[in-house]
Scaffold this motif. Structure first.
Motif, PDB file in Angstrom:
ATOM      1  N   TYR A 246       0.983  -1.342   0.044  1.00 28.24           N
ATOM      2  CA  TYR A 246       0.550  -0.068   0.033  1.00 28.24           C
ATOM      3  C   TYR A 246       0.746   1.183  -0.024  1.00 28.24           C
ATOM      4  CZ  TYR A 246       0.335   0.744   5.219  1.00 28.24           C
ATOM      5  OH  TYR A 246       1.741   1.071   6.109  1.00 28.24           O
ATOM      6  N   TYR A 247       1.616   1.242   0.431  1.00 24.78           N
ATOM      7  CA  TYR A 247       2.896   1.820   0.788  1.00 24.78           C
ATOM      8  C   TYR A 247       4.045   2.490  -0.467  1.00 24.78           C
ATOM      9  CZ  TYR A 247       6.887   5.527   2.285  1.00 24.78           C
ATOM     10  OH  TYR A 247       7.757   6.574   2.710  1.00 24.78           O
ATOM     11  N   GLN A 248       3.591   1.202  -1.097  1.00 24.33           N
ATOM     12  CA  GLN A 248       4.102   1.561  -2.769  1.00 24.33           C
ATOM     13  C   GLN A 248       3.423   2.147  -3.595  1.00 24.33           C
ATOM     14  OE1 GLN A 248       5.913  -1.822  -3.828  1.00 24.33           O
ATOM     15  NE2 GLN A 248       6.832  -2.226  -2.760  1.00 24.33           N
ATOM     16  N   ARG A 249       2.229   2.332  -3.803  1.00 29.92           N
ATOM     17  CA  ARG A 249       1.156   2.373  -4.493  1.00 29.92           C
ATOM     18  C   ARG A 249       0.178   3.955  -3.858  1.00 29.92           C
ATOM     19  NH1 ARG A 249      -1.543  -2.437  -2.969  1.00 29.92           N
ATOM     20  NH2 ARG A 249      -2.798  -1.228  -1.302  1.00 29.92           N
ATOM     21  N   GLU A 250       1.114   4.085  -2.661  1.00 27.44           N
ATOM     22  CA  GLU A 250       1.226   5.604  -2.314  1.00 27.44           C
ATOM     23  C   GLU A 250       1.943   6.635  -2.714  1.00 27.44           C
ATOM     24  OE1 GLU A 250       0.365   5.799   1.472  1.00 27.44           O
ATOM     25  OE2 GLU A 250      -2.061   4.714   1.670  1.00 27.44           O
ATOM     26  N   GLN A 251       3.186   6.026  -2.659  1.00 24.79           N
ATOM     27  CA  GLN A 251       4.941   6.807  -3.499  1.00 24.79           C
ATOM     28  C   GLN A 251       4.680   6.512  -4.572  1.00 24.79           C
ATOM     29  OE1 GLN A 251       4.947   9.438  -0.928  1.00 24.79           O
ATOM     30  NE2 GLN A 251       3.273   8.424   0.238  1.00 24.79           N
ATOM     31  N   GLY A 252       4.085   6.005  -5.999  1.00 19.48           N
ATOM     32  CA  GLY A 252       4.366   5.670  -6.458  1.00 19.48           C
ATOM     33  C   GLY A 252       5.094   6.656  -7.540  1.00 19.48           C
ATOM     34  N   GLN A 253       3.986   7.919  -7.632  1.00 19.25           N
ATOM     35  CA  GLN A 253       4.883   8.652  -8.547  1.00 19.25           C
ATOM     36  C   GLN A 253       6.348   9.407  -7.782  1.00 19.25           C
ATOM     37  OE1 GLN A 253       2.729  11.971  -7.567  1.00 19.25           O
ATOM     38  NE2 GLN A 253       3.710  13.928  -8.528  1.00 19.25           N
ATOM     39  N   TRP A 254       6.541   9.456  -6.549  1.00 20.98           N
ATOM     40  CA  TRP A 254       8.196   9.833  -6.208  1.00 20.98           C
ATOM     41  C   TRP A 254       9.224   8.614  -6.790  1.00 20.98           C
ATOM     42  CZ3 TRP A 254       7.824  14.895  -6.541  1.00 20.98           C
ATOM     43  CH2 TRP A 254       6.177  14.923  -6.099  1.00 20.98           C
ATOM     44  N   ILE A 255       8.133   6.958  -6.328  1.00 21.95           N
ATOM     45  CA  ILE A 255       9.184   6.135  -6.530  1.00 21.95           C
ATOM     46  C   ILE A 255       9.729   5.788  -8.133  1.00 21.95           C
ATOM     47  CG2 ILE A 255       9.280   3.149  -6.272  1.00 21.95           C
ATOM     48  CD1 ILE A 255       7.605   3.380  -4.227  1.00 21.95           C
ATOM     49  N   GLU A 256       9.003   6.224  -9.426  1.00 17.03           N
ATOM     50  CA  GLU A 256       8.596   6.522  -9.901  1.00 17.03           C
ATOM     51  C   GLU A 256       9.794   7.439 -11.234  1.00 17.03           C
ATOM     52  OE1 GLU A 256       8.452   4.884 -13.985  1.00 17.03           O
ATOM     53  OE2 GLU A 256       7.420   4.164 -12.058  1.00 17.03           O
ATOM     54  N   LEU A 257       9.933   8.826  -9.994  1.00 19.34           N
ATOM     55  CA  LEU A 257      10.584   9.262 -10.485  1.00 19.34           C
ATOM     56  C   LEU A 257      11.771   9.397  -9.769  1.00 19.34           C
ATOM     57  CD1 LEU A 257      10.064  13.333  -9.864  1.00 19.34           C
ATOM     58  CD2 LEU A 257      11.800  12.164  -8.607  1.00 19.34           C
ATOM     59  N   ALA A 258      12.188   8.706  -8.915  1.00 17.78           N
ATOM     60  CA  ALA A 258      13.916   8.352  -8.606  1.00 17.78           C
ATOM     61  C   ALA A 258      14.122   7.029  -9.064  1.00 17.78           C
ATOM     62  CB  ALA A 258      13.652   7.933  -7.142  1.00 17.78           C
ATOM     63  N   ARG A 259      13.447   6.234 -10.041  1.00 11.07           N
ATOM     64  CA  ARG A 259      13.757   5.173 -10.932  1.00 11.07           C
ATOM     65  C   ARG A 259      14.291   6.058 -12.040  1.00 11.07           C
ATOM     66  NH1 ARG A 259       9.570   1.580  -9.846  1.00 11.07           N
ATOM     67  NH2 ARG A 259      10.571  -0.363  -8.486  1.00 11.07           N
TER      68      ARG A 259
END
Length: 248
Positions: free
Chosen positions: A228-241
């Motif tokens: 659920y945390y990965q879904r909520e923070q998906g925008q920033w995780i993808e930006l980091a990648r």
């Protein structure tokens, strides 16, 4: 097989799986298999609906669904309530709904009207005003309001407010001060936005090595976090990648 029968079978199976997974009485399985749509409706009303009412995630999902259908509904209701009774709570609610809907000018006006008398230095109202000012592109006004907030309420703590302050300082072009604020706010920020913005500013200021380290920290933290945390923070995780790929 007709679509109606096929849908009935799918719903029955889904409800039966829900019965088993949630540990509900197994007699529900027999009822569901015997009575098709009627049983599915009864099961939903008796077992699923009460659960949804007390589930925070379900309530959020329902709110998001309502917002997609009628995004101005809550704002209209808040405006109607303020028209009936001009109270601080009603004004605060309409200000928050205006802020959420992107009507920053109206939000700033309402927060400004509320910051009087006993509530002249109310920290939540001042933070709301700062958010509205930021939405209007008033970077110096945002910084001044937050400085005044802390001066009047030295014990007040807000992760969102601290991040907003760092962003306002960045927009004003004071890079060293902004880096300092970001470095501080990431220590306790409940998400990855602060780290992502910190890493972006590090990269723009020429510190690519430190930016890479912070982007990698985002991926490491989120990789060890629940789904659920990965879904909520998906925008920033993808930006980091993406940023790591471009830096490589």
């Amino acid at each position: 097989m007709s679509p109606i029968v096929l849908l009935s079978i799918v719903l029955q199976i889904a409800c039966c799986v829900h019965v088993v997974r949630t540990g509900r009485p197994l007699y529900w399985v027999f009822i569901l298999l015997l009575f098709s749509y009627i049983a599915v409706l009864i099961y939903f009303i008796a077992e699923i609906l009460p659960e949804l009412r007390h589930n925070p995630d379900a309530r959020k999902a329902v709110r998001r669904f309502k917002e997609r259908i009628d995004p101005e509904r809550e704002k209209r209701d808040a405006s109607r309530q303020l028209g009936l009774a001009d109270t601080l709570d009603n004004r605060r609610r309409l200000a928050a709904e205006s802020l959420r809907s992107g009507d920053y000018a109206h939000a700033a006006e309402l927060y400004g009207q509320s910051l009087k008398g006993l509530y002249a230095t109310d920290p939540d109202l001042m933070l709301g005003l700062a958010k509205a000012q930021f939405g209007l592109g008033q970077w110096q006004g945002t910084r001044d309001t937050l400085d005044a907030l802390i001066a009047a309420n030295p014990d007040f703590r807000s992760s969102d407010g601290h991040l907003l302050y760092a962003r306002a300082v960045e927009e004003l072009g004071d890079v060293p001060a902004a880096l300092h604020e970001y470095e501080t706010v990431v220590q306790g920020f409940p998400g990855e936005e602060a780290r992502a913005r910190y890493a972006l500013l590090l990269r723009r200021s020429g510190d690519a090595a430190r930016a890479v380290a912070v982007f990698n920290e985002i991926l490491a933290r989120s990789g060890a976090a629940p789904k659920y945390y990965q879904r909520e923070q998906g925008q920033w995780i993808e930006l980091a990648r993406k940023e790591l790929a471009s830096l490589a």
